[in-house]
Design an enzyme around this catalytic site. Structure first.
Site, mmCIF file in Angstrom:
data_model
loop_
_atom_site.group_PDB
_atom_site.id
_atom_site.type_symbol
_atom_site.label_atom_id
_atom_site.label_comp_id
_atom_site.label_asym_id
_atom_site.label_seq_id
_atom_site.Cartn_x
_atom_site.Cartn_y
_atom_site.Cartn_z
ATOM 1 N N ARG A 58 0.829 -1.213 0.000
ATOM 2 C CA ARG A 58 0.000 0.000 0.000
ATOM 3 C C ARG A 58 0.862 1.261 0.000
ATOM 4 N NH1 ARG A 58 -1.971 2.261 4.307
ATOM 5 N NH2 ARG A 58 -2.083 0.376 5.546
ATOM 6 N N LYS A 205 -6.982 4.500 -19.775
ATOM 7 C CA LYS A 205 -7.280 4.843 -21.176
ATOM 8 C C LYS A 205 -6.078 4.497 -22.059
ATOM 9 C CE LYS A 205 -10.743 6.661 -18.963
ATOM 10 N NZ LYS A 205 -11.805 5.799 -18.513
HETATM 11 C C1 LIG Z 1 -10.878 12.501 -18.551
HETATM 12 C C2 LIG Z 1 -10.979 11.450 -17.496
HETATM 13 N N1 LIG Z 1 -10.297 11.627 -16.349
HETATM 14 C C3 LIG Z 1 -10.366 10.721 -15.358
HETATM 15 C C4 LIG Z 1 -11.125 9.577 -15.479
HETATM 16 C C5 LIG Z 1 -11.202 8.612 -14.315
HETATM 17 O O1 LIG Z 1 -10.357 7.550 -14.508
HETATM 18 P P1 LIG Z 1 -10.616 6.096 -13.857
HETATM 19 O O2 LIG Z 1 -11.805 5.523 -14.561
HETATM 20 O O3 LIG Z 1 -9.335 5.378 -14.144
HETATM 21 O O4 LIG Z 1 -10.874 6.299 -12.415
HETATM 22 C C6 LIG Z 1 -11.809 9.326 -16.663
HETATM 23 C C7 LIG Z 1 -12.596 8.080 -16.827
HETATM 24 O O5 LIG Z 1 -13.367 7.910 -17.749
HETATM 25 C C8 LIG Z 1 -11.763 10.309 -17.687
HETATM 26 O O6 LIG Z 1 -12.452 10.145 -18.819
#
Ligand SMILES: Cc1ncc(COP(=O)(O)O)c(C=O)c1O
Length: 388
Positions: A58, A205
């Site tokens: 952690r 992503k």
């Molecule tokens: C622009 C953007 N930032 C942050 C996030 C959050 O990421 P996570 O889904 O990994 O928590 C997303 C998720 O879709 C996003 O589109």
């Protein structure tokens, strides 16, 4: 971190000294939850700088630390800290910078759950305001504004904000800047070089790139990232797993070629849509007709594959018909993987929420993946025909 090494070298080689790992072509995964020490004094010493020493999963882990070193180098930051999700990174980062009585100014449209987190903070006495754009931000910034938060391109609207101008405004008021750079990845945009204090990403992503992990990161100066690694990271417990870190290591190996291909295919699809009579507008900053194209070209070295367009209808059932007619684009949230995805907020988001976000009925979001561009265009053309 100096920028003498190319991004390609950072993605594929930094920290991967094969001679330390029996010549293994990619680094092994440290999947142990804890590390042991020769004596109590050694454990005590390690615990006093737990963000730098391997003590317990952690806190930190060698496979996760490898990813942190690579992402810090790519963002030209001193330090990076990985989290178990993008939201883990965003919520820990924002809360590390604010206290009761402080105000957060969000500039431009931002990811929905980030807005929800700002709303959640009101119960701890932290207020927030949303400015539609930079001009409005100049009017809405307050003496107690401690943090300016933004994305560029902005969420769903895909408008491009001038990063250096947001930084200038924040600095003039003694506020820190936090920017979500997920859309561009550090390969196409390096906000820290333009003065942004803390950059956050969802690694779920493009950086992960295969829709097989959820992760996040914050990058910035040691003075800002170290304390949040020791406090918010440890206490909220949104730790990244070494297995996910190993997937990020693999994702980074192909990030450069994938981003180039996403951009090339997205432009092909955006041009097709831009020329289609049933399309009102295409929100892709890579198109010369986009209102911020010139700024985007100065600020970004490439364009990714996520954008939206507006069908010329006010009829939700037609939007639904269009999306459901697609065969190649799959219906789903998230983005940044191999597979092309489609999402229609008019069908999936409550009308009242959509109205506050300024999302028209006909808006369709596409995540253009890595399939052949002509296949994707043919799929869209068939869905337009299905509309009659
Ligand atoms: C622009 C953007 N930032 C942050 C996030 C959050 O990421 P996570 O889904 O990994 O928590 C997303 C998720 O879709 C996003 O589109």
């Amino acid at each position: 971190m100096s920028d003498v090494y190319s991004d390609d070298w950072i993605c594929t080689r930094l920290g991967e000294d094969a001679e330390h790992f029996l010549g293994a072509v990619h680094p092994p995964v440290y999947e142990n939850s804890l590390f042991t020490f020769p004596d109590t004094a050694a454990l005590g010493k390690a615990l006093r700088a737990e963000d730098e020493n391997f003590v317990y999963w952690r806190g930190t882990n060698p496979t996760v630390a490898l990813v942190q070193d690579k992402l810090a180098a790519l963002e030209r930051a001193e330090r990076a800290k990985c989290f178990g999700s993008g939201m883990g990174a965003i919520s820990a980062t924002i809360s590390s910078q604010v206290a009761a009585g402080d105000h957060v100014l969000a500039v431009g449209a931002i990811y929905g759950p980030t807005t929800s987190f700002l709303r959640y903070l009101t119960k701890f006495g932290v207020t927030h305001t949303h400015a539609a754009d930079l001009d409005q931000a100049r009017e809405l910034i307050r003496p107690e504004t401690r943090l300016v938060y933004f994305e560029s391109p902005t969420f769903m609207a895909f408008r491009v904000l001038e990063i250096a101008a947001v930084v200038e405004l924040a600095r003039a008021h003694g506020a820190v800047t936090v920017m979500d750079n997920t859309w561009a990845t550090p390969l196409f945009q390096k906000p820290i070089t333009l003065g942004v204090d803390l950059v956050v990403h969802s690694l779920s992503k493009y950086i992960g790139g295969h829709s097989d992990l959820v992760g996040g990161v914050v990058c910035g100066s040691a003075a800002l990232v170290r304390p949040l690694s020791l406090v918010e990271y440890q206490l909220y417990g949104a730790a990244m797993s070494p297995h996910d870190a190993a997937k990020v290591v693999k994702g980074l190996r192909t990030l450069g070629v994938r981003m180039a291909a996403h951009g090339e295919r997205a432009l092909r699809v955006a041009e097709f849509l831009d020329a289609h009579p049933r399309v009102r507008s295409v929100r892709y900053p890579g198109l010369p007709g986009h209102p911020d194209h010139e700024l985007a070209r100065r600020q970004l070295s490439g364009f990714s594959g996520l954008f939206a367009f507006e069908l010329d209808t006010e009829d939700v059932s037609l939007v639904e018909k269009f999306v459901d007619s697609l065969r190649h684009f799959r219906i789903g949230v998230s983005w940044g993987g191999y597979e092309s995805l489609v999402n229609a907020p008019a069908v999936t988001v409550e009308e009242s929420v959509r109205a506050t976000m300024g999302i028209p009925v006909g808006l369709v979001r596409l995540s253009v993946g890595l399939e052949d561009g002509e296949t994707l265009v043919a799929d869209l053309a068939a869905a337009f025909e299905a509309l009659g």
